[in-house]
Enzyme design. Sequence first.
Site, PDB file in Angstrom:
ATOM      1  N   PHE A 123       0.622  -1.119   0.240  1.00 53.25           N
ATOM      2  CA  PHE A 123      -0.145  -0.202   0.019  1.00 53.25           C
ATOM      3  C   PHE A 123       1.026   0.932   0.496  1.00 53.25           C
ATOM      4  O   PHE A 123       0.245   2.317  -0.688  1.00 53.25           O
ATOM      5  CB  PHE A 123      -0.876  -0.074   1.495  1.00 53.25           C
ATOM      6  CG  PHE A 123      -0.446   0.454   2.209  1.00 53.25           C
ATOM      7  CD1 PHE A 123      -0.606   1.844   2.991  1.00 53.25           C
ATOM      8  CD2 PHE A 123       0.363  -0.255   3.581  1.00 53.25           C
ATOM      9  CE1 PHE A 123      -0.010   2.499   4.263  1.00 53.25           C
ATOM     10  CE2 PHE A 123       1.258  -0.372   5.057  1.00 53.25           C
ATOM     11  CZ  PHE A 123       0.888   1.541   5.376  1.00 53.25           C
ATOM     12  N   LYS A 124       2.504   1.081  -0.077  1.00 47.93           N
ATOM     13  CA  LYS A 124       2.908   2.612   0.521  1.00 47.93           C
ATOM     14  C   LYS A 124       2.663   3.145  -1.263  1.00 47.93           C
ATOM     15  O   LYS A 124       3.220   4.155  -0.823  1.00 47.93           O
ATOM     16  CB  LYS A 124       4.367   1.642   1.502  1.00 47.93           C
ATOM     17  CG  LYS A 124       4.292   1.142   2.748  1.00 47.93           C
ATOM     18  CD  LYS A 124       3.899   2.626   3.467  1.00 47.93           C
ATOM     19  CE  LYS A 124       3.489   1.762   4.747  1.00 47.93           C
ATOM     20  NZ  LYS A 124       5.315   1.360   5.809  1.00 47.93           N
ATOM     21  N   ASP A 125       2.752   2.113  -1.976  1.00 51.49           N
ATOM     22  CA  ASP A 125       3.182   2.599  -3.287  1.00 51.49           C
ATOM     23  C   ASP A 125       2.252   2.997  -3.954  1.00 51.49           C
ATOM     24  O   ASP A 125       2.321   4.935  -4.939  1.00 51.49           O
ATOM     25  CB  ASP A 125       2.863   1.246  -4.685  1.00 51.49           C
ATOM     26  CG  ASP A 125       4.466   0.698  -4.385  1.00 51.49           C
ATOM     27  OD1 ASP A 125       5.261   1.047  -4.337  1.00 51.49           O
ATOM     28  OD2 ASP A 125       3.889  -0.303  -4.308  1.00 51.49           O
TER      29      ASP A 125
END
Length: 480
Positions: A123-125
């Site tokens: 999800f950090k992307d």
Amino acid sequence: MRYQSTRGNSPQQSFLEILLGGLAPDGGLYLPTHYPQVTPVQLDSWRGLTYADLAYEVLSLYCDDIPEADLRALLRKTYTEQVYCNGRPQDNAKDITPLHWFGEEHGTRIGLVSLSNGPTLAFKDMAMQLLGNLFEYALKRAGQKLNILGATSGDTGSAAEYAMRGKEGVKVFMLSPRGKMSSFQSAQMYSLQDPNIFNLAVAGVFDDCQDIVKAVSNDHAFKAKSQIGTVNSINWGRVVAQVVYYFQGYLLATKSSNEKVSFTVPSGNFGNVCAGHIARMMGLPIEHLIVATNENDVLDEFFRTGVYRARKSAETLHTSSPSMDISKASNFERFVYDFMGQDGKATAAMFKKVDETGGFDISKDAVFKELGKYGFQSGRSTHENRLETIRDIDTRYGVMIDTHTADGVKVAREHLQAGIPMLVLETALPIKFEETIQEALGRPAECPSAFKDIKSKPQRVENIDADVNQVKTFITTHLS
């Protein structure tokens, strides 16, 4: 839009002025002076927008010092099906963060907001890809260079490095806890050979890495001389980018703005769920925000008892959901600032107490009784819970989830409310935690073709002690 420090002793600045930095000069975190309000009519008018155009509607409320045409172009460059497909064809890839319903449990629909479609499968992307493009834009406009110092418990590091590799005027120095990430996470980071990427494996836990980043940020002379910035979730640009997928999840789950939903968020550093808090403060109809922790349950303890007790490094457990092995939740200060009535002096006093005594207790204060209006609930999950949930979701719905998402599903099921859809935010693809998936299901996790040989690639990493001066020396040596 102007931004102020949570500790109330730094001058207000614009979005671009705070974008490239981390902590405010007084040691606080930046927040907008007010949360823009989104009306029901406005919200309904956003239905059917592409993710990039929805992102423009949300972010333009906070980035008014970037010209409209430039901001739209940056967002449309970032949020494309090509970037967010990770090699897996999907019928609804155009949604960027597709919503997959599991089914109905106890009279409540429960679904998964898929956030793992970016280039590093986490999800950090969702925020980091935008931050890479924003950094390059801001640096080029100002004729500056930037040296990013970050800390990761697993996914932030690879997301930052993949977003910044090859970016003009940017170098990345990423701290990670030696031996505390999954083998896939380590390989993702350490196999990068780009000359502007430097990996430092610290002898310690994530909190040691995070403390070093904060210490460097608070050394204003070194920070200025070395042009240090940050991509950790203390960076406002990351938090505000994450606000967008709460709006997207809501719009995909509902047909009108009269409906409410709840979100469950696996959380260690409070950045992801802080974005949900901001979305709710803006008027998004969120019933509850459920914070799901692993065995490192600092946040769960606070929301249940009113006691915030940051653990020491030796007390931080190494678990099978390692990206949440965090005992000092950096972004928690943003929420504390809000529930303290945006009183910078009071917030500074509370976090001085954290530094001096390890925590604070508001259980007997009137403010604790007011926490309910912010919609937070919480719960914790253990290794056995994780295995059981992974098996159950696989058997019941034919879906394989990662360990952190399993923490989210387990806790979500404890807070279901009839008639209020429950959306769990996915954390990563299961392959990133393949050892535990094998233990749970007796078979390996599916690996996207681009990462089939990731662990056999040469790795480039420097081992280092948990020492601020060693990190400063390494940075200085590699700036020329």
